[in-house]
Design a protein around this motif. Structure first.
Motif, PDB file in Angstrom:
ATOM      1  N   THR A  62       0.854  -1.075   0.060  1.00  0.00           N
ATOM      2  CA  THR A  62       0.012   0.017  -0.025  1.00  0.00           C
ATOM      3  C   THR A  62       0.921   1.193  -0.036  1.00  0.00           C
ATOM      4  O   THR A  62       1.985   1.285   0.612  1.00  0.00           O
ATOM      5  CB  THR A  62      -0.934  -0.199   1.306  1.00  0.00           C
ATOM      6  OG1 THR A  62      -0.131  -0.025   2.311  1.00  0.00           O
ATOM      7  CG2 THR A  62      -1.737  -1.007   1.284  1.00  0.00           C
ATOM      8  N   GLY A  88      -1.512   1.922  -4.994  1.00  0.00           N
ATOM      9  CA  GLY A  88      -0.748   0.848  -4.455  1.00  0.00           C
ATOM     10  C   GLY A  88      -0.090  -0.229  -5.547  1.00  0.00           C
ATOM     11  O   GLY A  88      -0.045   0.153  -6.730  1.00  0.00           O
ATOM     12  N   GLN A 137      -6.611   1.539   0.103  1.00  0.00           N
ATOM     13  CA  GLN A 137      -6.366   1.397  -1.234  1.00  0.00           C
ATOM     14  C   GLN A 137      -6.885   0.084  -1.775  1.00  0.00           C
ATOM     15  O   GLN A 137      -6.896   0.051  -2.880  1.00  0.00           O
ATOM     16  CB  GLN A 137      -4.889   1.558  -1.298  1.00  0.00           C
ATOM     17  CG  GLN A 137      -4.158   2.693  -1.004  1.00  0.00           C
ATOM     18  CD  GLN A 137      -2.643   2.797  -0.922  1.00  0.00           C
ATOM     19  OE1 GLN A 137      -2.032   1.615  -1.787  1.00  0.00           O
ATOM     20  NE2 GLN A 137      -1.824   3.507  -0.363  1.00  0.00           N
TER      21      GLN A 137
END
Length: 449
Positions: free
Chosen positions: A45, A145, A449
């Motif tokens: 992430t 990400g 994310q």
């Protein structure tokens, strides 16, 4: 997922490999492992408040540091030369940069099946036995990400070796001097002397090689379900000691695969016997080559088990499986076992493997393997954005079950099962199997994310 490859290049070692290291002789254990690609994906992430410029800088560091890492892990930039050697010729590692439009990484992790995730790894040489040793694809999601997909050739790379490579790459990405990193020791042939291999591993027409691509799907099991099954097995009084979660989940998967595989064979007598293999890590039995270093290569020996298939119910099948697996594994990890002594003394050969290939290719046996990912620190590599929030193995070979944790913060477990399409369909239709599988499987990435 709509994946667009933005760039593709070859990353070569920053320092040329000296001539005296140009040919790496593989070990007997390397010869015992099929040289297919291991596809592994690591999800990261984006740290909060990271700017687009900082993301670009991070991606540039990943690529530039790979070159220095390959100087330490130089065989990975080479090519398979023949059945017994890797040519360390610095030809380099294919490196792809891909972008995934209109897709949040969390949605992919929650909903995607293995076949969807395969596209996050390089599409080089999907079948047969390629000369490449490694290929890498860095994927950027619309949310920011990142997923790093690595394909490593199992001919000289096992799971532990891959993790050590990734950790070295991560250290260099984070600014560590490559000269301060204890490099791997590749000459495992001195530990386990190789034998002449009659199988041409580069020949895609080899009749011993099965390259039919299976279907891979993952199934989630809660810790409560696994513990309940373990208690049930232990109460049967056929289990001498409490089995591990890996062994329990493997035994249950085995029992349902065996019973569902017979659905169409009950009355035609066409049952093919199974042989089970369990990878056993040999590193605890071997001293490191020198301080802070490690052996790079296959240091895993398969324990071969022939469980009974006609015991009639889950509990009996599971108990028989667990007993035989424990006996076979314990025999291998005993450093005085005849097998290990023979391998170290160069007395073991490839006869068993070639005979097994022949029996599989002729349909006389089926192979089913169980691999224990929780025993490896797969969520350890940190390239500067923190540890991976998830790691998963892509589609590999027919007849493989990989047990892994359901995430860095989860107590639950995943069984990724690769089999022929019709066999997976039978398992998915099995009521007993489904009663243990968690519905609407989701991961928690602890991120937006």
């Amino acid at each position: 997922m709509n994946i667009e490859v933005i760039s593709q290049e070859i990353i070569k070692p920053s320092i040329q490999t000296p001539d005296y290291l140009r040919y790496l002789q593989i070990s007997l254990i390397d010869q015992l492992n099929s040289p297919f690609f291991i596809p592994t994906i690591y999800f990261f992430t984006r740290p909060k408040n990271t700017t687009p410029l900082e993301t670009t800088s991070f991606l540039n560091k990943l690529k530039s540091s790979l070159s220095s890492t390959l100087s330490i892990c130089y065989p990975l930039a080479g090519r398979l030369h023949n059945a017994n050697h890797v040519k360390c010729n610095d030809e380099g590692v294919p490196y792809l940069h891909a972008e995934i439009e209109s897709t949040r990484m969390a949605d992919v992790v929650k909903k995607a099946q293995i076949s969807d995730l395969d596209s996050l790894t390089p599409s080089f040489n999907q079948t047969g036995f390629p000369r490449l040793m490694m290929a890498i694809q860095v994927n950027i999601f619309s949310c920011g990400g990142v997923a790093i997909g690595v394909k490593s050739n199992h001919r000289i790379t096992d799971g532990f070796s891959l993790l050590m490579f990734l950790n070295a790459w991560a250290d260099i990405t984070n600014g560590k001097d490559p000269a301060q990193i204890a490099g791997p020791y590749f000459d495992t042939a001195k530990l386990f002397p190789p034998q002449y291999s009659p199988i041409d591993i580069l020949d895609d027409t080899n009749p011993h090689v099965l390259i039919d691509k299976p279907v891979a799907k993952w199934f989630m099991f809660t810790r409560e379900k696994i513990d309940g099954l373990r208690s049930k097995l232990c109460s049967s009084k056929n289990i001498k000691s409490q089995p591990s979660i890996f062994t329990v989940l493997s035994a249950f998967s085995w029992s349902r695969i065996i019973l569902t595989s017979r659905i169409d064979n009950d009355h035609n007598g066409n049952d093919v016997p199974f042989e089970v293999f369990i990878p056993v890590n040999m590193r605890p039995n071997v001293s490191n080559p020198y301080e802070n270093s490690f052996y790079y290569g296959n240091m895993v020996v398969n324990a071969i088990v022939k469980p009974l298939c006609d015991l009639g119910d889950d509990v009996a099948l599971c108990c028989d499986f667990i007993e035989k697996v424990n006996n076979s594994v314990n025999n291998i990890i005993n450093n005085n076992s005849d097998l290990i002594k023979g391998m170290k003394e160069g007395k073991e050969d490839l006869k068993f493997v070639t005979e097994q290939f022949e029996r599989v290719s002729k349909g006389k046996i089926k192979l089913l393997g169980f691999s224990n990912v929780p025993s490896l620190p797969v969520l350890e590599p940190d390239f500067g954005w923190g540890n991976p929030v998830w790691s998963v193995t892509g589609t590999m070979v027919d007849g493989l079950v990989i047990i892994s944790r359901a995430g860095p913060y989860s107590k639950d477990f995943i069984a990724t099962i690769s089999m022929k399409k019709e066999d997976v369909a039978k398992l998915e239709a099995d009521e007993v199997f489904n009663s243990f599988v968690l519905k609407n499987e989701t991961y928690s990435l602890h991120s937006d994310q």
